[in-house]
Enzyme design. Structure first.
Site, PDB file in Angstrom:
ATOM      1  N   GLY A   1       0.808  -1.214   0.000  1.00  0.00           N
ATOM      2  CA  GLY A   1       0.000   0.000   0.000  1.00  0.00           C
ATOM      3  C   GLY A   1       0.840   1.264   0.000  1.00  0.00           C
ATOM      4  O   GLY A   1       2.040   1.230  -0.275  1.00  0.00           O
TER       5      GLY A   1
ATOM      6  N   HIS B   1       4.639   1.732  -7.910  1.00  0.00           N
ATOM      7  CA  HIS B   1       3.581   0.709  -7.944  1.00  0.00           C
ATOM      8  C   HIS B   1       2.740   0.859  -9.219  1.00  0.00           C
ATOM      9  O   HIS B   1       2.365  -0.144  -9.843  1.00  0.00           O
ATOM     10  CB  HIS B   1       2.664   0.850  -6.724  1.00  0.00           C
ATOM     11  CG  HIS B   1       3.341   0.728  -5.394  1.00  0.00           C
ATOM     12  ND1 HIS B   1       3.498   1.796  -4.554  1.00  0.00           N
ATOM     13  CD2 HIS B   1       3.883  -0.343  -4.762  1.00  0.00           C
ATOM     14  CE1 HIS B   1       4.107   1.393  -3.435  1.00  0.00           C
ATOM     15  NE2 HIS B   1       4.358   0.100  -3.548  1.00  0.00           N
TER      16      HIS B   1
ATOM     17  N   ASP C   1      13.973  -3.311  -5.281  1.00  0.00           N
ATOM     18  CA  ASP C   1      14.255  -4.328  -4.266  1.00  0.00           C
ATOM     19  C   ASP C   1      14.862  -5.539  -4.982  1.00  0.00           C
ATOM     20  O   ASP C   1      14.231  -6.599  -5.093  1.00  0.00           O
ATOM     21  CB  ASP C   1      12.967  -4.689  -3.532  1.00  0.00           C
ATOM     22  CG  ASP C   1      12.367  -3.473  -2.835  1.00  0.00           C
ATOM     23  OD1 ASP C   1      12.889  -3.087  -1.786  1.00  0.00           O
ATOM     24  OD2 ASP C   1      11.402  -2.889  -3.373  1.00  0.00           O
TER      25      ASP C   1
ATOM     26  N   VAL D   1      11.423   3.260 -10.516  1.00  0.00           N
ATOM     27  CA  VAL D   1      10.899   4.589 -10.844  1.00  0.00           C
ATOM     28  C   VAL D   1      11.469   5.580  -9.835  1.00  0.00           C
ATOM     29  O   VAL D   1      11.496   5.303  -8.624  1.00  0.00           O
ATOM     30  CB  VAL D   1       9.360   4.587 -10.802  1.00  0.00           C
ATOM     31  CG1 VAL D   1       8.801   5.982 -11.060  1.00  0.00           C
ATOM     32  CG2 VAL D   1       8.806   3.590 -11.816  1.00  0.00           C
TER      33      VAL D   1
ATOM     34  N   ARG E   1       8.491   4.753   2.240  1.00  0.00           N
ATOM     35  CA  ARG E   1       9.181   5.267   3.430  1.00  0.00           C
ATOM     36  C   ARG E   1       9.678   6.699   3.248  1.00  0.00           C
ATOM     37  O   ARG E   1      10.024   7.353   4.233  1.00  0.00           O
ATOM     38  CB  ARG E   1      10.354   4.363   3.803  1.00  0.00           C
ATOM     39  CG  ARG E   1       9.901   3.019   4.389  1.00  0.00           C
ATOM     40  CD  ARG E   1      11.064   2.263   4.996  1.00  0.00           C
ATOM     41  NE  ARG E   1      10.624   1.064   5.676  1.00  0.00           N
ATOM     42  CZ  ARG E   1      10.420  -0.107   5.078  1.00  0.00           C
ATOM     43  NH1 ARG E   1      10.639  -0.224   3.778  1.00  0.00           N
ATOM     44  NH2 ARG E   1      10.001  -1.148   5.762  1.00  0.00           N
TER      45      ARG E   1
END
Ligand code: AMP
Length: 277
Positions: free
Chosen positions: A28, A34, A147, A173, A184
């Protein structure tokens, strides 16, 4: 768009959808990183499923879990705009029902870097992604190169457990100043936010040395370290020049490699990476 919260509702929602299915697992606080994964899923598949689940098992610090940003209404609006078909946003007990007692432990590739810095993190990631892969039965699943080790851990898990979901890595991105988008980043103070592009500059410094012919791991790690040390707000967690397939630290870069780093600004820990070759 259907929003479902239980395993049973998800199964019902998936029963009649056209294949292939693309899956985008998230925690989220959705951002343009995303969005790019969702857009790729939409381009490749007949049905796109986004999961929104802040997975308690992958947080090695309790405060990081409780402070992780959440805004489901905003996330659902983004999913709707992007044309997502199904959002699975379960409560914790729906993913880990009473009596749940299994851990997925990936081997060597999960040990260094984030695995060493965040004990238990990849067990939590591999376990939840195995559950999501099993529940959704997608042909394709989309993850961010940001990641990079996570992508490798999940590929290993899916291959070893014979889960027929293909893991597809998508480019990182970034903000215009080079900072990788991350949920974060919202925790950074204005001063820390202004300093944070030093991560990207450190990676570029090492890449430039590599492009100029330097092959010593220590020299490339040194280039990252000295760049980061020029920023007083940055506290280095690690810098790494590792083999691109095994993630073992390299003395010399003679093939595909991964530059990566983890840096703290106050209580916020940021990671970034850059593949070489
Ligand atoms: P998260 O919600 O942070 O767990 O991330 C969900 C997925 O989005 C993971 O596959 C991440 O690697 C990916 N992701 C996060 N940030 C970015 C970014 N800046 N660019 C591309 N993918 C990202």
């Amino acid at each position: 768009m259907r929003v479902v919260r239980t395993r049973a509702e998800l199964r019902d929602a998936l029963a009649s959808v056209p294949h292939p299915i693309g899956l985008v697992p998230t925690m989220g606080w959705l951002h343009d990183g995303h969005r790019a994964l969702i857009q790729r899923s939409r381009a490749d598949n007949q049905t796109s499923v986004v999961t929104i689940f802040v997975n308690p098992r992958q947080f090695n610090e309790a405060s990081d879990y409780t402070q992780y940003p959440r805004n489901e209404a905003a996330d659902l609006a983004i999913c709707e705009t992007e044309g997502v078909d199904i959002v699975f946003a379960p409560p914790v007990e729906e993913v880990y029902p009473p009596g749940f007692d299994t851990k997925v432990v990936v081997g060597a590739v999960a040990q260094p870097l984030e695995g060493a810095a965040r004990p238990g993190h990849f067990e939590g990631v591999a376990t939840v992604v195995a559950i999501l892969f099993s529940l959704v039965g997608a042909e394709h699943a989309y993850f961010g190169q940001k990641d990079a080790q996570q992508v490798m851990v999940i590929r290993q898990m899916a291959r070893d457990l014979a889960i027929g979901t293909e893991v597809i890595a998508c480019p990182t991105v970034r903000e215009p100043d080079g900072l990788a988008l991350s949920s974060r980043n919202v925790h950074l103070t204005p001063e820390e936010r202004a300093a944070a592009p030093i991560l990207r500059r450190a990676l570029i410094a090492a890449r430039s040395q590599w492009e100029a012919g330097k092959r010593s791991g220590d020299a490339l790690r040194g280039a990252m370290r000295s760049t980061l040390e020029s920023e007083p707000l940055a506290r280095i967690d690690y810098v790494s020049v590792a083999d691109g397939a095994t993630l073992q630290e390299l003395e010399f870069v003679n093939g595909p490699a991964l530059l990566s780093l983890a840096v703290r600004f106050g209580s916020t820990r940021l990671i970034d990476n850059e593949p070489l070759g």
